[in-house]
Design a protein around this motif. Structure first.
Motif, PDB file in Angstrom:
ATOM      1  N   GLU A   1       0.333  -1.322  -0.220  1.00 44.33           N
ATOM      2  CA  GLU A   1      -0.406   0.259   0.319  1.00 44.33           C
ATOM      3  C   GLU A   1       1.108   1.050   0.380  1.00 44.33           C
ATOM      4  N   ILE A   2       2.173   1.063  -0.413  1.00 50.70           N
ATOM      5  CA  ILE A   2       2.836   2.257  -0.785  1.00 50.70           C
ATOM      6  C   ILE A   2       2.651   2.987  -1.822  1.00 50.70           C
ATOM      7  N   LEU A   3       2.390   4.362  -1.737  1.00 48.88           N
ATOM      8  CA  LEU A   3       2.122   4.797  -3.043  1.00 48.88           C
ATOM      9  C   LEU A   3       3.446   4.998  -3.818  1.00 48.88           C
ATOM     10  N   ILE A   4       3.296   4.479  -5.658  1.00 46.12           N
ATOM     11  CA  ILE A   4       3.641   4.581  -6.390  1.00 46.12           C
ATOM     12  C   ILE A   4       3.667   5.574  -7.046  1.00 46.12           C
ATOM     13  N   GLY A   5       2.700   6.058  -7.681  1.00 49.95           N
ATOM     14  CA  GLY A   5       2.203   6.913  -8.207  1.00 49.95           C
ATOM     15  C   GLY A   5       0.568   7.325  -8.687  1.00 49.95           C
ATOM     16  N   VAL A   6       0.633   7.773  -9.792  1.00 49.52           N
ATOM     17  CA  VAL A   6      -1.025   8.185 -10.158  1.00 49.52           C
ATOM     18  C   VAL A   6      -1.149   7.783 -12.012  1.00 49.52           C
ATOM     19  N   ILE A   7      -1.664   7.192 -12.209  1.00 54.81           N
ATOM     20  CA  ILE A   7      -2.178   7.282 -13.424  1.00 54.81           C
ATOM     21  C   ILE A   7      -2.360   8.592 -14.285  1.00 54.81           C
ATOM     22  N   SER A   8      -1.392   8.909 -15.396  1.00 54.76           N
ATOM     23  CA  SER A   8      -0.633   9.628 -16.099  1.00 54.76           C
ATOM     24  C   SER A   8      -2.172  10.145 -17.370  1.00 54.76           C
ATOM     25  N   SER A   9      -1.384   8.435 -18.031  1.00 55.92           N
ATOM     26  CA  SER A   9      -2.367   8.910 -19.293  1.00 55.92           C
ATOM     27  C   SER A   9      -2.577   6.470 -19.004  1.00 55.92           C
ATOM     28  N   ILE A  10      -4.113   7.184 -20.722  1.00 55.91           N
ATOM     29  CA  ILE A  10      -3.901   6.012 -20.908  1.00 55.91           C
ATOM     30  C   ILE A  10      -4.221   5.740 -22.120  1.00 55.91           C
ATOM     31  N   GLU A  11      -3.491   4.811 -22.734  1.00 52.27           N
ATOM     32  CA  GLU A  11      -3.682   4.797 -24.303  1.00 52.27           C
ATOM     33  C   GLU A  11      -4.809   3.859 -24.951  1.00 52.27           C
ATOM     34  N   PRO A  12      -4.966   4.262 -25.912  1.00 49.32           N
ATOM     35  CA  PRO A  12      -6.709   3.583 -26.733  1.00 49.32           C
ATOM     36  C   PRO A  12      -6.241   1.943 -26.142  1.00 49.32           C
ATOM     37  N   ASN A  13      -7.222   1.528 -26.330  1.00 56.01           N
ATOM     38  CA  ASN A  13      -6.900   0.407 -26.522  1.00 56.01           C
ATOM     39  C   ASN A  13      -6.937  -0.758 -27.901  1.00 56.01           C
ATOM     40  N   SER A  14      -6.443  -1.131 -28.383  1.00 57.80           N
ATOM     41  CA  SER A  14      -6.170  -1.929 -29.629  1.00 57.80           C
ATOM     42  C   SER A  14      -6.435  -2.951 -29.354  1.00 57.80           C
ATOM     43  N   GLY A  15      -6.377  -3.840 -28.987  1.00 58.46           N
ATOM     44  CA  GLY A  15      -7.316  -5.029 -28.970  1.00 58.46           C
ATOM     45  C   GLY A  15      -6.207  -5.678 -28.269  1.00 58.46           C
ATOM     46  N   ASP A  16      -4.994  -5.580 -27.562  1.00 57.65           N
ATOM     47  CA  ASP A  16      -4.375  -5.665 -26.702  1.00 57.65           C
ATOM     48  C   ASP A  16      -5.186  -6.317 -25.321  1.00 57.65           C
ATOM     49  N   SER A  17      -4.267  -7.660 -24.670  1.00 60.60           N
ATOM     50  CA  SER A  17      -4.612  -7.820 -22.956  1.00 60.60           C
ATOM     51  C   SER A  17      -4.612  -7.435 -22.568  1.00 60.60           C
ATOM     52  N   PHE A  18      -3.972  -6.290 -22.583  1.00 64.20           N
ATOM     53  CA  PHE A  18      -3.530  -5.656 -21.520  1.00 64.20           C
ATOM     54  C   PHE A  18      -3.284  -4.108 -21.353  1.00 64.20           C
ATOM     55  N   HIS A  19      -3.905  -3.420 -20.731  1.00 62.80           N
ATOM     56  CA  HIS A  19      -3.631  -1.915 -20.972  1.00 62.80           C
ATOM     57  C   HIS A  19      -2.001  -1.001 -21.081  1.00 62.80           C
ATOM     58  N   LYS A  20      -2.259  -0.037 -21.943  1.00 61.61           N
ATOM     59  CA  LYS A  20      -0.822   0.653 -21.805  1.00 61.61           C
ATOM     60  C   LYS A  20      -1.237   1.815 -21.463  1.00 61.61           C
ATOM     61  N   ALA A  21      -0.439   2.039 -19.995  1.00 61.94           N
ATOM     62  CA  ALA A  21      -0.748   3.091 -19.553  1.00 61.94           C
ATOM     63  C   ALA A  21       1.034   3.742 -18.607  1.00 61.94           C
ATOM     64  N   HIS A  22       0.718   5.287 -18.281  1.00 58.49           N
ATOM     65  CA  HIS A  22       1.669   5.170 -17.668  1.00 58.49           C
ATOM     66  C   HIS A  22       1.174   6.017 -16.546  1.00 58.49           C
ATOM     67  N   LEU A  23       2.359   6.194 -15.647  1.00 61.35           N
ATOM     68  CA  LEU A  23       1.926   6.666 -13.989  1.00 61.35           C
ATOM     69  C   LEU A  23       3.093   7.948 -13.978  1.00 61.35           C
ATOM     70  N   LYS A  24       2.709   8.600 -13.021  1.00 61.87           N
ATOM     71  CA  LYS A  24       3.449   9.949 -12.522  1.00 61.87           C
ATOM     72  C   LYS A  24       4.054   9.066 -11.230  1.00 61.87           C
ATOM     73  N   LEU A  25       5.287   8.878 -11.410  1.00 68.72           N
ATOM     74  CA  LEU A  25       6.099   8.983  -9.717  1.00 68.72           C
ATOM     75  C   LEU A  25       5.772  10.190  -8.583  1.00 68.72           C
ATOM     76  N   ASN A  26       4.959   9.220  -8.041  1.00 68.18           N
ATOM     77  CA  ASN A  26       5.355  10.114  -6.327  1.00 68.18           C
ATOM     78  C   ASN A  26       6.657  10.338  -6.143  1.00 68.18           C
ATOM     79  N   THR A  27       7.605   9.419  -6.123  1.00 68.47           N
ATOM     80  CA  THR A  27       9.188  10.052  -5.572  1.00 68.47           C
ATOM     81  C   THR A  27       9.541  11.058  -6.910  1.00 68.47           C
TER      82      THR A  27
END
Lengths: 269, 172
Positions: free
Chosen positions: A215-241
């Motif tokens: 439960e230590i915060l690594i970061g918050v989601i900053s961008s999510i790429e549109p899903n092009s049929g992949d099984s997993f999301h492609k996303a980025h987070l802004k690091l809290n550190t």
């Protein structure tokens, strides 16, 4: 001495004038209630202001010691907090004896694709290879090499470091791995595409493999790429550190880490 | 240069100070204007009088007024400032350097005597009333009191000095 006397003689009239005026003011302050109260209020304010400035200057000199004390106090509090965050299993309680060792970052890298930083604690302070390193805001890295008094830590900003994490809202397990593009952002991996993600969602440590407390915060989601049929999301987070200003860190050491690592190896075999 | 006229100074003391302390202090004009003519004694002290003596006289006269009015330090503060400034101010308002040691409204030209007396009186009463009042409230009422007292005191001082002063050899 002669010159001083000559100077005093030259300004004698003005000095005498000042003396009389000060005496008159003293009489006013002592006999007039309004000015008595105003004087004491103002002088208290001035005394307070001057004392605060002096205290600031003295405290600035002692800043290093104060920081050290605060870091140690923080380490203690984090240890307490980690016990509060642990979930108790139905079959019994899972206890992880955890120590938190405060350390100061004495060398830091940000510009490469495989970055490390050095801290001022080593074997003598109880640091061992593989321990997690956190900051007051998030996670920083994992201990790589240790000497008597120093340790090299693989930074979160290392393209080969993968951190086991969790999407807080859905409790879905995922991973965070730096893509070497910006020291401010990292990549989230292996979140199934059916999970609803939103910008601003928190990504926290999962607590698995006894490296980082859960439960230590690594970061918050900053961008999510549109899903092009992949099984997993492609996303980025802004690091809290903030790796640019990182100065004090905490090395997390679990008492039974070796035992847990061994069990994990057996599972993987 | 003339010698200091001590008779003039003593008469000034009795008229301006004693008269003020026992008689004029009761006068209030239009509920706001007071009359303080003791300042006249200070303003008519001879030009060039030993500065330390001049300052001491100003302080003591101020303390005497304070004792009778119960405002210790107030008049002493303003009186000391006025006697400190008066010689500098006199040189500023007169067109030629002062030659006569004794100051009176007959020694000075009318405009010079007006500026000399009025400005210093205004400064004196400005300090007295604002310090006595304390704080920032009632600024205009205090100002009105200052102006009224300055005007009345100036008139009294001017007329009294006109009656007391010796005829001058020349006006400056």
């Amino acid at each position: 001495m002669n010159r001083l006397l000559v100077f005093i003689y030259k300004i004698r009239i003005f000095a005498y004038f000042l003396l009389l005026e000060v005496t008159a003011i003293w009489l006013i302050l002592n006999t007039n209630n309004y000015y008595n109260a105003s004087y004491f209020n103002t002088s208290s304010a001035w005394n307070g202001f001057i004392s605060e400035q002096v205290d600031r200057a003295v405290r600035f000199k002692k800043l290093h010691e104060i920081n050290q004390e605060l870091a140690e106090e923080n380490a203690l509090l984090r240890r307490e907090l980690s016990f509060q965050n642990l979930k108790i299993e139905e079959q019994g309680s899972v206890k992880l004896d955890m120590e938190v060792v405060p350390a100061r970052v004495i060398n830091n890298q940000l510009a490469r694709s495989e970055n490390y930083f050095i801290i001022d604690k080593g074997i003598i302070a109880g640091i061992r290879q593989g321990m997690g390193v956190i900051t007051e805001n998030g996670i920083a890295g994992i201990v790589k090499d240790v000497s008597a008094n120093y340790s090299t830590v693989t930074s979160m900003l290392h393209k080969n470091l993968i951190v086991s994490s969790r999407h807080k809202n859905s409790q879905t397990l995922c991973s965070v791995q730096w893509d070497a593009l910006s020291p401010l952002y990292s990549q989230i991996q292996y979140i199934p595409s059916h999970i609803d993600l939103s910008i601003g969602d928190s990504i926290v440590t999962s607590g698995f493999n006894a490296v980082f407390p859960p439960e230590i915060l690594i970061g918050v989601i900053s961008s999510i790429e549109p899903n092009s049929g992949d099984s997993f999301h492609k996303a980025h987070l802004k690091l809290n550190t903030d790796f640019y200003s990182m100065s004090y860190v905490y090395v997390v050491s679990y008492a039974h880490k070796d035992e847990l690592d061994k069990m994990e190896e057996q599972i993987n075999e | 240069m003339n010698r200091i006229n001590y008779r003039y100074i003593i008469i000034n003391f009795f008229v301006f100070v004693i008269f003020q302390l026992f008689i004029l202090y009761k006068i209030v004009l239009f509920n706001y204007g007071f009359v303080f003519i003791h300042v006249g004694f200070l303003l008519f002290l001879p030009f060039g009088l030993n500065p330390l003596l001049r300052l001491s006289i100003g302080f003591i006269i101020g303390l005497i007024l304070d004792h009778f009015s119960g405002s210790y330090g107030l008049h002493a503060f303003a009186s000391t400032l006025i006697v400190y400034l008066k010689d500098y101010w006199l040189v500023r308002v007169t067109e030629t350097p002062e030659e006569d040691y004794n100051i009176s409204v007959l020694n000075l030209k009318p405009l010079s005597s007006f500026f000399y007396l009025f400005i210093l009186l205004f400064l004196y009463f400005l300090l007295i009333f604002h310090i006595e009042h304390g704080g920032n409230s009632g600024f205009f009422i205090v100002q009105f009191r200052v102006w009224l007292t300055t005007i009345f005191s100036f008139l009294f001082i001017y007329v009294i000095n006109l009656l007391l002063a010796d005829n001058p050899r020349k006006r400056i």
